[in-house]
Scaffold this motif. Structure first.
Motif, PDB file in Angstrom:
ATOM      1  N   HIS A  75      56.976 -17.661 -46.459  1.00  0.00           N
ATOM      2  CA  HIS A  75      55.141 -17.375 -45.836  1.00  0.00           C
ATOM      3  C   HIS A  75      54.522 -16.004 -46.696  1.00  0.00           C
ATOM      4  N   GLU A  76      55.281 -15.295 -47.732  1.00  0.00           N
ATOM      5  CA  GLU A  76      54.452 -13.931 -48.082  1.00  0.00           C
ATOM      6  C   GLU A  76      54.242 -13.892 -49.532  1.00  0.00           C
ATOM      7  N   ASN A  77      53.594 -13.133 -50.414  1.00  0.00           N
ATOM      8  CA  ASN A  77      53.089 -13.055 -51.335  1.00  0.00           C
ATOM      9  C   ASN A  77      53.445 -12.291 -52.024  1.00  0.00           C
ATOM     10  N   LYS A  78      54.678 -12.666 -52.929  1.00  0.00           N
ATOM     11  CA  LYS A  78      55.229 -11.941 -54.034  1.00  0.00           C
ATOM     12  C   LYS A  78      54.849 -10.482 -54.539  1.00  0.00           C
ATOM     13  N   ALA A  79      53.843 -11.225 -54.993  1.00  0.00           N
ATOM     14  CA  ALA A  79      52.529 -10.126 -56.097  1.00  0.00           C
ATOM     15  C   ALA A  79      52.550  -8.242 -54.991  1.00  0.00           C
ATOM     16  N   TYR A  80      52.197  -8.593 -54.178  1.00  0.00           N
ATOM     17  CA  TYR A  80      52.266  -7.421 -52.837  1.00  0.00           C
ATOM     18  C   TYR A  80      53.396  -7.057 -52.684  1.00  0.00           C
ATOM     19  N   LEU A  81      54.484  -7.582 -52.069  1.00  0.00           N
ATOM     20  CA  LEU A  81      56.011  -7.390 -52.156  1.00  0.00           C
ATOM     21  C   LEU A  81      56.461  -6.734 -53.483  1.00  0.00           C
ATOM     22  N   ASN A  82      56.167  -6.882 -54.721  1.00  0.00           N
ATOM     23  CA  ASN A  82      56.478  -6.620 -55.800  1.00  0.00           C
ATOM     24  C   ASN A  82      55.605  -5.526 -55.988  1.00  0.00           C
ATOM     25  N   THR A  83      54.978  -4.461 -55.879  1.00  0.00           N
ATOM     26  CA  THR A  83      53.903  -3.560 -55.859  1.00  0.00           C
ATOM     27  C   THR A  83      55.008  -2.479 -55.366  1.00  0.00           C
ATOM     28  N   PRO A  84      55.260  -1.937 -56.484  1.00  0.00           N
ATOM     29  CA  PRO A  84      55.786  -0.822 -56.183  1.00  0.00           C
ATOM     30  C   PRO A  84      55.678   0.176 -55.383  1.00  0.00           C
ATOM     31  N   SER A  85      54.126   0.436 -54.262  1.00  0.00           N
ATOM     32  CA  SER A  85      54.081   0.971 -53.504  1.00  0.00           C
ATOM     33  C   SER A  85      54.365   0.342 -52.509  1.00  0.00           C
ATOM     34  N   GLU A  86      54.088  -0.421 -52.181  1.00  0.00           N
ATOM     35  CA  GLU A  86      54.893  -1.196 -50.711  1.00  0.00           C
ATOM     36  C   GLU A  86      56.824  -1.411 -50.924  1.00  0.00           C
ATOM     37  N   ILE A  87      57.157  -1.559 -52.439  1.00  0.00           N
ATOM     38  CA  ILE A  87      58.365  -1.683 -51.944  1.00  0.00           C
ATOM     39  C   ILE A  87      59.098   0.588 -50.999  1.00  0.00           C
ATOM     40  N   PHE A  88      58.329   1.181 -52.028  1.00  0.00           N
ATOM     41  CA  PHE A  88      58.924   2.572 -51.433  1.00  0.00           C
ATOM     42  C   PHE A  88      58.958   2.498 -49.819  1.00  0.00           C
ATOM     43  N   ALA A  89      57.369   2.365 -49.636  1.00  0.00           N
ATOM     44  CA  ALA A  89      56.687   2.667 -48.125  1.00  0.00           C
ATOM     45  C   ALA A  89      57.699   1.606 -47.665  1.00  0.00           C
ATOM     46  N   ARG A  90      58.200   0.497 -47.851  1.00  0.00           N
ATOM     47  CA  ARG A  90      59.278  -0.697 -47.376  1.00  0.00           C
ATOM     48  C   ARG A  90      60.275   0.230 -47.219  1.00  0.00           C
ATOM     49  N   GLY A  91      61.431   0.727 -48.360  1.00  0.00           N
ATOM     50  CA  GLY A  91      62.179   1.762 -48.264  1.00  0.00           C
ATOM     51  C   GLY A  91      62.189   2.605 -47.402  1.00  0.00           C
ATOM     52  N   PHE A  92      61.516   3.458 -47.600  1.00  0.00           N
ATOM     53  CA  PHE A  92      61.525   4.582 -46.666  1.00  0.00           C
ATOM     54  C   PHE A  92      61.837   4.011 -45.010  1.00  0.00           C
ATOM     55  N   GLU A  93      60.368   3.540 -44.788  1.00  0.00           N
ATOM     56  CA  GLU A  93      60.654   3.170 -43.194  1.00  0.00           C
ATOM     57  C   GLU A  93      62.435   2.423 -43.034  1.00  0.00           C
ATOM     58  N   LEU A  94      62.812   0.968 -43.476  1.00  0.00           N
ATOM     59  CA  LEU A  94      64.163   1.105 -43.764  1.00  0.00           C
ATOM     60  C   LEU A  94      65.186   2.500 -43.609  1.00  0.00           C
ATOM     61  N   TYR A  95      64.761   2.905 -44.056  1.00  0.00           N
ATOM     62  CA  TYR A  95      65.900   4.476 -44.264  1.00  0.00           C
ATOM     63  C   TYR A  95      65.425   5.028 -43.163  1.00  0.00           C
ATOM     64  N   ALA A  96      64.116   4.871 -43.087  1.00  0.00           N
ATOM     65  CA  ALA A  96      63.895   6.223 -41.517  1.00  0.00           C
ATOM     66  C   ALA A  96      64.824   5.680 -40.463  1.00  0.00           C
ATOM     67  N   SER A  97      65.297   4.161 -40.042  1.00  0.00           N
ATOM     68  CA  SER A  97      65.212   3.091 -39.373  1.00  0.00           C
ATOM     69  C   SER A  97      66.789   3.777 -38.926  1.00  0.00           C
ATOM     70  N   LYS A  98      67.197   3.474 -40.390  1.00  0.00           N
ATOM     71  CA  LYS A  98      69.200   3.388 -40.278  1.00  0.00           C
ATOM     72  C   LYS A  98      69.160   5.014 -40.317  1.00  0.00           C
ATOM     73  N   MET A  99      68.710   5.943 -40.227  1.00  0.00           N
ATOM     74  CA  MET A  99      68.792   7.361 -39.820  1.00  0.00           C
ATOM     75  C   MET A  99      68.759   7.276 -38.349  1.00  0.00           C
ATOM     76  N   GLY A 100      68.378   6.911 -37.620  1.00  0.00           N
ATOM     77  CA  GLY A 100      67.913   6.688 -36.789  1.00  0.00           C
ATOM     78  C   GLY A 100      67.256   6.981 -36.237  1.00  0.00           C
ATOM     79  N   LEU A 101      65.687   6.834 -36.328  1.00  0.00           N
ATOM     80  CA  LEU A 101      63.954   7.238 -36.439  1.00  0.00           C
ATOM     81  C   LEU A 101      64.257   5.373 -35.172  1.00  0.00           C
ATOM     82  N   ASN A 102      63.337   6.627 -33.594  1.00  0.00           N
ATOM     83  CA  ASN A 102      63.923   4.821 -32.910  1.00  0.00           C
ATOM     84  C   ASN A 102      62.927   5.868 -32.300  1.00  0.00           C
TER      85      ASN A 102
END
Length: 197
Positions: free
Chosen positions: A70-97
């Motif tokens: 139930h997602e939009n592939k075009a939206y998920l594939n957007t470079p800026s969205e991949i970057f922001a989701r990746g940064f969010e995941l990174y911050a979480s894995k680094m322990g930001l809580n």
């Protein structure tokens, strides 16, 4: 939300009650801010340093059954969205809580984050470590300071008050700040004194 046109990051202070975005989207939007605020002409998400992460993530997204997700592939594939989701995941894995980011469990099952395979995560985290070298250290420093404040505040309470508060929290009659760290500390106290359900 972040708007690159006027380089503005708008913060929604409403809580996420299941129907809205809420304050916990801040780290994601800050990822967009970092993407577009670079000394280069192109955003970081389009840089050659990020290209491998971008291409591999887009390939993963293109391989999923989007109807089931139930997602939009075009939206998920957007470079800026991949970057922001990746940064969010990174911050979480680094322990930001804290209240500026989703809980770590949110990143385990959503297709938005599972398309970052372990190999992609390794490359992406290496990229973010290099691009933002102080971030990991500052998150750790922040966690240590917050833990110290919690310990100091608990140490100042008499044992009887700690037991009373732990009991009230366990019964749902006392609500502390909406900060997961503080709530977790109180839950540990309830467990320590045998007040959990």
């Amino acid at each position: 939300m972040f708007t690159p046109f006027n380089n503005t990051l708008a913060v929604d202070f409403r809580p996420n009650d299941g129907g809205g975005i809420g304050l916990q989207s801040f780290v994601h939007e800050y990822g967009h801010f970092l993407d577009y605020n670079t000394k280069d002409e192109l955003p970081r998400s389009l840089s050659s340093d990020f290209a491998d992460v971008l291409n591999k993530t887009q390939a993963e997204i293109n391989n999923i059954d989007i109807k089931k997700a139930h997602e939009n592939k075009a939206y998920l594939n957007t470079p800026s969205e991949i970057f922001a989701r990746g940064f969010e995941l990174y911050a979480s894995k680094m322990g930001l809580n804290n209240s500026l980011i989703k809980g770590s469990k949110s990143y385990e099952n959503s297709i938005r984050y599972t398309t970052f395979t372990p190999e992609i995560r390794k490359r992406m985290f290496k990229y973010f470590d290099k691009e933002f070298p102080d971030l990991k250290r500052n998150i750790e420093l922040s966690k240590n300071q917050q833990n110290k404040k919690i310990e100091e505040s608990v140490d100042q309470l008499p044992e009887r008050e700690i037991r009373r508060q732990a009991f009230l929290i366990e019964k749902g009659r006392l609500h502390t700040q909406n900060d997961r760290k503080i709530l977790a500390k109180k839950a540990r106290l309830a467990h320590k004194y045998g007040l959990e359900r």
